[in-house]
Design an enzyme around this catalytic site. Structure first.
Site, PDB file in Angstrom:
ATOM      1  N   ASN A  90       3.154  -5.361  -0.281  1.00 27.16           N
ATOM      2  CA  ASN A  90       2.515  -5.810  -1.472  1.00 27.16           C
ATOM      3  C   ASN A  90       1.979  -4.693  -2.261  1.00 27.16           C
ATOM      4  O   ASN A  90       1.788  -4.697  -3.466  1.00 27.16           O
ATOM      5  CB  ASN A  90       1.141  -6.591  -0.968  1.00 27.16           C
ATOM      6  N   TYR A 155       9.103   0.141 -13.792  1.00 27.98           N
ATOM      7  CA  TYR A 155       8.356  -1.043 -12.963  1.00 27.98           C
ATOM      8  C   TYR A 155       9.448  -2.066 -12.614  1.00 27.98           C
ATOM      9  O   TYR A 155       9.623  -2.630 -11.782  1.00 27.98           O
ATOM     10  CB  TYR A 155       7.066  -1.571 -13.589  1.00 27.98           C
TER      11      TYR A 155
HETATM   12  P1  NAP Z   1      -4.068  -3.502  -7.379  1.00 31.98           P
HETATM   13  O1  NAP Z   1      -5.385  -4.314  -7.518  1.00 31.98           O
HETATM   14  O2  NAP Z   1      -4.055  -1.993  -8.177  1.00 31.98           O
HETATM   15  O3  NAP Z   1      -4.001  -2.943  -5.792  1.00 31.98           O
HETATM   16  C1  NAP Z   1      -2.918  -2.334  -5.471  1.00 31.98           C
HETATM   17  C2  NAP Z   1      -3.111  -1.967  -3.934  1.00 31.98           C
HETATM   18  O4  NAP Z   1      -2.036  -1.069  -3.537  1.00 31.98           O
HETATM   19  C3  NAP Z   1      -4.302  -1.070  -3.398  1.00 31.98           C
HETATM   20  O5  NAP Z   1      -4.677  -1.959  -2.169  1.00 31.98           O
HETATM   21  C4  NAP Z   1      -3.614   0.120  -3.225  1.00 31.98           C
HETATM   22  O6  NAP Z   1      -4.536   0.895  -2.089  1.00 31.98           O
HETATM   23  C5  NAP Z   1      -2.400  -0.135  -2.734  1.00 31.98           C
HETATM   24  N1  NAP Z   1      -1.517   0.976  -2.822  1.00 31.98           N
HETATM   25  C6  NAP Z   1      -1.133   1.682  -4.093  1.00 31.98           C
HETATM   26  N2  NAP Z   1      -0.198   2.755  -3.785  1.00 31.98           N
HETATM   27  C7  NAP Z   1       0.016   2.643  -2.495  1.00 31.98           C
HETATM   28  C8  NAP Z   1       0.892   3.381  -1.582  1.00 31.98           C
HETATM   29  N3  NAP Z   1       1.314   4.360  -1.987  1.00 31.98           N
HETATM   30  N4  NAP Z   1       0.720   3.152  -0.404  1.00 31.98           N
HETATM   31  C9  NAP Z   1       0.097   2.217   0.360  1.00 31.98           C
HETATM   32  N5  NAP Z   1      -0.885   1.382  -0.650  1.00 31.98           N
HETATM   33  C10 NAP Z   1      -0.854   1.716  -1.920  1.00 31.98           C
HETATM   34  O7  NAP Z   1      -2.662  -4.141  -7.663  1.00 31.98           O
HETATM   35  P2  NAP Z   1      -2.494  -5.732  -7.428  1.00 31.98           P
HETATM   36  O8  NAP Z   1      -2.555  -6.111  -8.946  1.00 31.98           O
HETATM   37  O9  NAP Z   1      -3.311  -6.497  -6.371  1.00 31.98           O
HETATM   38  O10 NAP Z   1      -0.838  -5.873  -7.111  1.00 31.98           O
HETATM   39  C11 NAP Z   1      -0.311  -5.892  -5.785  1.00 31.98           C
HETATM   40  C12 NAP Z   1       0.931  -6.155  -5.896  1.00 31.98           C
HETATM   41  O11 NAP Z   1       1.539  -7.203  -6.999  1.00 31.98           O
HETATM   42  C13 NAP Z   1       1.808  -4.972  -6.467  1.00 31.98           C
HETATM   43  O12 NAP Z   1       2.980  -4.836  -5.881  1.00 31.98           O
HETATM   44  C14 NAP Z   1       2.150  -5.322  -8.008  1.00 31.98           C
HETATM   45  O13 NAP Z   1       3.164  -4.597  -8.413  1.00 31.98           O
HETATM   46  C15 NAP Z   1       2.100  -6.867  -7.943  1.00 31.98           C
HETATM   47  N6  NAP Z   1       2.059  -7.576  -9.188  1.00 31.98           N
HETATM   48  C16 NAP Z   1       0.735  -7.492  -9.904  1.00 31.98           C
HETATM   49  C17 NAP Z   1       0.543  -8.366 -10.890  1.00 31.98           C
HETATM   50  C18 NAP Z   1      -0.803  -8.346 -11.631  1.00 31.98           C
HETATM   51  O14 NAP Z   1      -0.788  -8.852 -12.552  1.00 31.98           O
HETATM   52  N7  NAP Z   1      -1.787  -7.845 -10.975  1.00 31.98           N
HETATM   53  C19 NAP Z   1       1.736  -8.842 -11.460  1.00 31.98           C
HETATM   54  C20 NAP Z   1       3.001  -8.805 -10.785  1.00 31.98           C
HETATM   55  C21 NAP Z   1       3.109  -8.113  -9.685  1.00 31.98           C
HETATM   56  P3  NAP Z   1      -5.856   1.738  -2.544  1.00 31.98           P
HETATM   57  O15 NAP Z   1      -6.851   0.669  -2.589  1.00 31.98           O
HETATM   58  O16 NAP Z   1      -6.023   2.597  -1.227  1.00 31.98           O
HETATM   59  O17 NAP Z   1      -5.408   2.430  -3.997  1.00 31.98           O
END
Ligand code: NAP
Length: 244
Positions: A90, A155
């Site tokens: 994730n 991305y």
């Molecule tokens: P988020 O709230 O920004 O959280 C990101 C998470 O990833 C955090 O737990 C962060 O850890 C961790 N992370 C970032 N870089 C990392 C690394 N190099 N190694 C290990 N952990 C890392 O993001 P989110 O919206 O929940 O997104 C989660 C996933 O869903 C992602 O893959 C994103 O691309 C995908 N996604 C999100 C959306 C959306 O609308 N939100 C839409 C489509 C896809 P820390 O807390 O330690 O920084």
């Protein structure tokens, strides 16, 4: 064997909701995070309130030495008693820019975390799943990797790469009872989208709202369960009908 699920990027957002969902299914949870210990600890408390065990695992998914050092050591130390039955890839970041202005760092960091992250973590874990003849691998990709979104060539490319890897790996390991799937969220309310105004996008989304992290976690939970036993190599969109 005590059964665990590993969720990369489990400290916040969608990953946090997935950790709680899998804990409610009875899995003990390995919560990976990169730097945000406070938020990781909050997820850990929530996990424990569900009556299962949780452990924090700090590593950068894009760095193979860190993944091998932390996750590889945990697997070796616990090989007689604990196993990882579910992996959720994730962790992810966004660094949007038009391609003509995009820096090497913006391109590489997004690609490294999504693509190398998938490889580094999945390769370690799939070996044990192959021996156990059971496993669930789920990657959180994106609408952007299916449709392509302007300002997100890095991305979109990174998520499309993980979709390709998901389809290929599913064909390598299917005979061993391992399913490999992806979930493609649209716009979900998390830190990653806090700079986007929901009102500006509402008109584009048939369901006229952003999604909740729990709505993604519900689909991941089903893919992680035995109920999805004949589903593999698929990408399930969770996007309010925005694109299919
Ligand atoms: P988020 O709230 O920004 O959280 C990101 C998470 O990833 C955090 O737990 C962060 O850890 C961790 N992370 C970032 N870089 C990392 C690394 N190099 N190694 C290990 N952990 C890392 O993001 P989110 O919206 O929940 O997104 C989660 C996933 O869903 C992602 O893959 C994103 O691309 C995908 N996604 C999100 C959306 C959306 O609308 N939100 C839409 C489509 C896809 P820390 O807390 O330690 O920084």
């Amino acid at each position: 064997m005590i059964k665990y699920a590993l969720v990369t990027g489990g400290s916040r957002g969608i990953g946090k909701a997935i950790c709680v969902e899998l804990a409610e299914m009875g899995y003990n949870i390995l919560i990976n995070y990169q730097s945000n210990l406070d938020e990781a600890n909050k997820t850990l408390e929530l996990i424990k309130s569900k009556g299962v065990e949780g452990e924090l695992m700090k590593f950068d998914v894009s760095k193979q030495d860190e993944v091998d050092g932390v996750l590889g050591t945990w697997m070796e130390t616990n090989k007689e008693t604990k196993c990882i039955e579910v992996l959720v890839n994730n962790a992810g970041i966004r660094k949007d820019n038009l391609l003509m202005w995009m820096s090497n760092a913006e391109w590489n960091s997004v690609m490294d975390i999504a693509v190398d992250g998938f490889f580094n973590v999945t390769r370690l874990i799939v070996k044990d799943m192959l021996i156990k003849k059971y496993g669930r691998i789920i990657s959180v990709v994106s609408l952007s990797g299916l449709k392509g979104l302007p300002g997100q060539t890095n991305y979109s490319a990174s998520k499309a790469a993980v979709i390709g890897a998901t389809k290929a790996l599913s064909q390598e390991v299917g005979r061993r009872g391992i399913t490999v799937n992806a979930v493609a969220p649209g716009f979900i309310k998390t830190d990653m989208t806090h700079d986007l105004n929901e009102k500006d996008f509402k008109a584009l989304i048939p369901m006229a709202r952003f999604g909740e992290a729990q709505e993604v976690a519900d689909v991941v939970g089903w893919l992680a369960s035995k109920k999805s036993s004949y589903v593999s190599g698929q990408v399930i969109s969770v996007n309010g009908g925005l694109y299919s």
